[in-house]
Design a protein around this motif. Structure first.
Motif, PDB file in Angstrom:
ATOM      1  N   THR A   1       0.816  -1.210   0.000  1.00 29.86           N
ATOM      2  CA  THR A   1       0.000   0.000   0.000  1.00 29.86           C
ATOM      3  C   THR A   1       0.853   1.264   0.000  1.00 29.86           C
ATOM      4  N   ALA A   2       1.828   1.319   0.903  1.00 31.36           N
ATOM      5  CA  ALA A   2       2.658   2.516   1.004  1.00 31.36           C
ATOM      6  C   ALA A   2       3.356   2.808  -0.319  1.00 31.36           C
ATOM      7  N   LEU A   3       4.003   1.799  -0.885  1.00 21.94           N
ATOM      8  CA  LEU A   3       4.729   2.014  -2.128  1.00 21.94           C
ATOM      9  C   LEU A   3       3.787   2.293  -3.294  1.00 21.94           C
ATOM     10  N   SER A   4       2.633   1.666  -3.305  1.00 18.95           N
ATOM     11  CA  SER A   4       1.647   1.942  -4.359  1.00 18.95           C
ATOM     12  C   SER A   4       1.208   3.397  -4.339  1.00 18.95           C
TER      13      SER A   4
ATOM     14  N   SER B   1      10.188  -8.023  -4.743  1.00 16.52           N
ATOM     15  CA  SER B   1      10.980  -7.548  -5.881  1.00 16.52           C
ATOM     16  C   SER B   1      10.152  -6.783  -6.902  1.00 16.52           C
ATOM     17  N   TYR B   2       8.812  -6.837  -6.800  1.00 19.24           N
ATOM     18  CA  TYR B   2       7.999  -6.301  -7.889  1.00 19.24           C
ATOM     19  C   TYR B   2       7.913  -4.775  -7.894  1.00 19.24           C
ATOM     20  N   PHE B   3       8.480  -4.113  -6.879  1.00 17.67           N
ATOM     21  CA  PHE B   3       8.581  -2.661  -6.919  1.00 17.67           C
ATOM     22  C   PHE B   3       9.929  -2.192  -7.443  1.00 17.67           C
ATOM     23  N   GLY B   4      10.863  -3.112  -7.628  1.00 21.15           N
ATOM     24  CA  GLY B   4      12.197  -2.759  -8.092  1.00 21.15           C
ATOM     25  C   GLY B   4      13.166  -2.596  -6.938  1.00 21.15           C
ATOM     26  N   ALA B   5      14.382  -3.049  -7.144  1.00 25.61           N
ATOM     27  CA  ALA B   5      15.390  -3.059  -6.079  1.00 25.61           C
ATOM     28  C   ALA B   5      15.745  -1.656  -5.607  1.00 25.61           C
ATOM     29  N   GLU B   6      15.815  -0.704  -6.513  1.00 23.32           N
ATOM     30  CA  GLU B   6      16.225   0.650  -6.126  1.00 23.32           C
ATOM     31  C   GLU B   6      15.234   1.299  -5.171  1.00 23.32           C
TER      32      GLU B   6
END
Length: 315
Positions: free
Chosen positions: A65-68, A86-91
């Protein structure tokens, strides 16, 4: 004793912050200028910053939720598997600090991060609520999975991004409906969901997170996975000898960690698995556990829709 000491330290730190903060403290200054809002939640109601900027999340749905919603947490509790999704990207997740496990958050680590909001779950962390509330304003959702949409909207409100959350949810629901329409008679497709755990095999029902996403699309489920005779319709267990019960027109398979993946390889290499009609037809697909099972948020739900678009042929 450790928790008592931590709580006392946190209360003392909070008191010092309220009486001695100055404009040299950027976090406190920004919160003071932004004001607060009252958020009702599973443990009562809490005054939270209007726009929190140092958020700690204690469950996987809150991470999603936070990253979305464009908020990178300063800290997050981990699953037993350990790695960040991993689906938000490593960076994007590289700077997030670990603060214990979902069922055992590290209160010292949370205190050290000086959060201005903590998001958690009554289902997992109820016994820690008072101690967490002494560290920072804390908002808990009630359940996990079955109420994922309500949780997303509540957490979005706590984050000061209520309208953004509503917009993302509306976009997801529209996409799910449109995908179901493209599939033609979606209900005729019997989609099976199988998850390998380190010590058991599960099939997932209509009240699981992934089951709810499939329900939004309108696809059908094998009779066995409707769990009609069970009060808890999230999942059921099957033994390796009962593998024929997991069959469907299409099977989606996940594994929770390395030990589970080893069990998956063992079972799927056997004759019972190979004789399933979906397997013989080449329609058994391995998908990501972190999106189908542990993501429990709007971005993870979108990844499930991606897999359905990829593997379920349109009419």
């Amino acid at each position: 004793m450790r928790r008592t000491v931590i709580t006392l330290l946190a209360v003392a730190a909070l008191g010092a912050g309220l009486t001695g903060c100055t404009s040299s403290d950027p976090v406190v200054a920004e919160d003071a200028g932004a004001g607060t809002r009252t958020v009702a939640h599973a443990m009562g109601s809490t005054e939270v910053p209007a726009r929190p900027n140092r958020v700690v999340v204690l469950d996987t749905d809150k991470f999603d939720t936070a990253l979305s919603l464009g908020v990178v947490p300063v800290g997050a509790a981990r699953t037993e598997v350990g790695a960040w999704p991993s689906y938000f990207g490593a960076e994007k997740v590289a700077g997030i600090e670990p603060v214990g496990l979902l069922a055992e958050p590290d209160l010292e680590a949370i205190t050290a991060l000086r959060p201005d909001l903590i998001l958690g779950s009554k289902f997992r962390q109820e016994k820690f609520y008072d101690e967490l509330s002494a560290i920072a304003p804390t908002v808990f959702t009630e359940k996990v999975g079955i109420t994922w949409k309500e949780n997303f909207l509540l957490d979005g409100k706590a984050l000061g991004r209520e309208q953004e959350a509503k917009d993302l949810m509306a976009g997801y629901e529209k996409r799910a409906e449109e995908l179901g329409a493209r599939l033609g008679d979606a209900a005729a497709r019997k989609i099976s969901i199988v998850r390998f755990m380190p010590t058991e095999i599960r099939i997932y029902g209509p009240d699981s997170f992934s089951g709810l996403v499939l329900g939004d699309v309108g696809v059908g489920r094998p009779e066995r996975q409707l769990l009609a005779a069970k009060e808890d319709k999230r999942f059921d267990k099957v033994s390796p000898e009962r593998i024929p019960e997991v069959d469907g027109d299409i099977i989606f398979v996940t594994a929770y960690g390395e030990k589970a993946a080893a069990e998956q390889a063992k079972v799927t290499g056997g004759s019972l698995w190979k004789n399933l009609s979906a397997v013989r037809a080449g329609k058994a697909y391995v998908v990501a556990d972190e999106t189908w099972m542990t993501g429990i948020g709007v971005t993870a739900a979108g990844r499930i829709l991606d897999d359905l678009e990829k593997y379920v042929p349109a009419a």
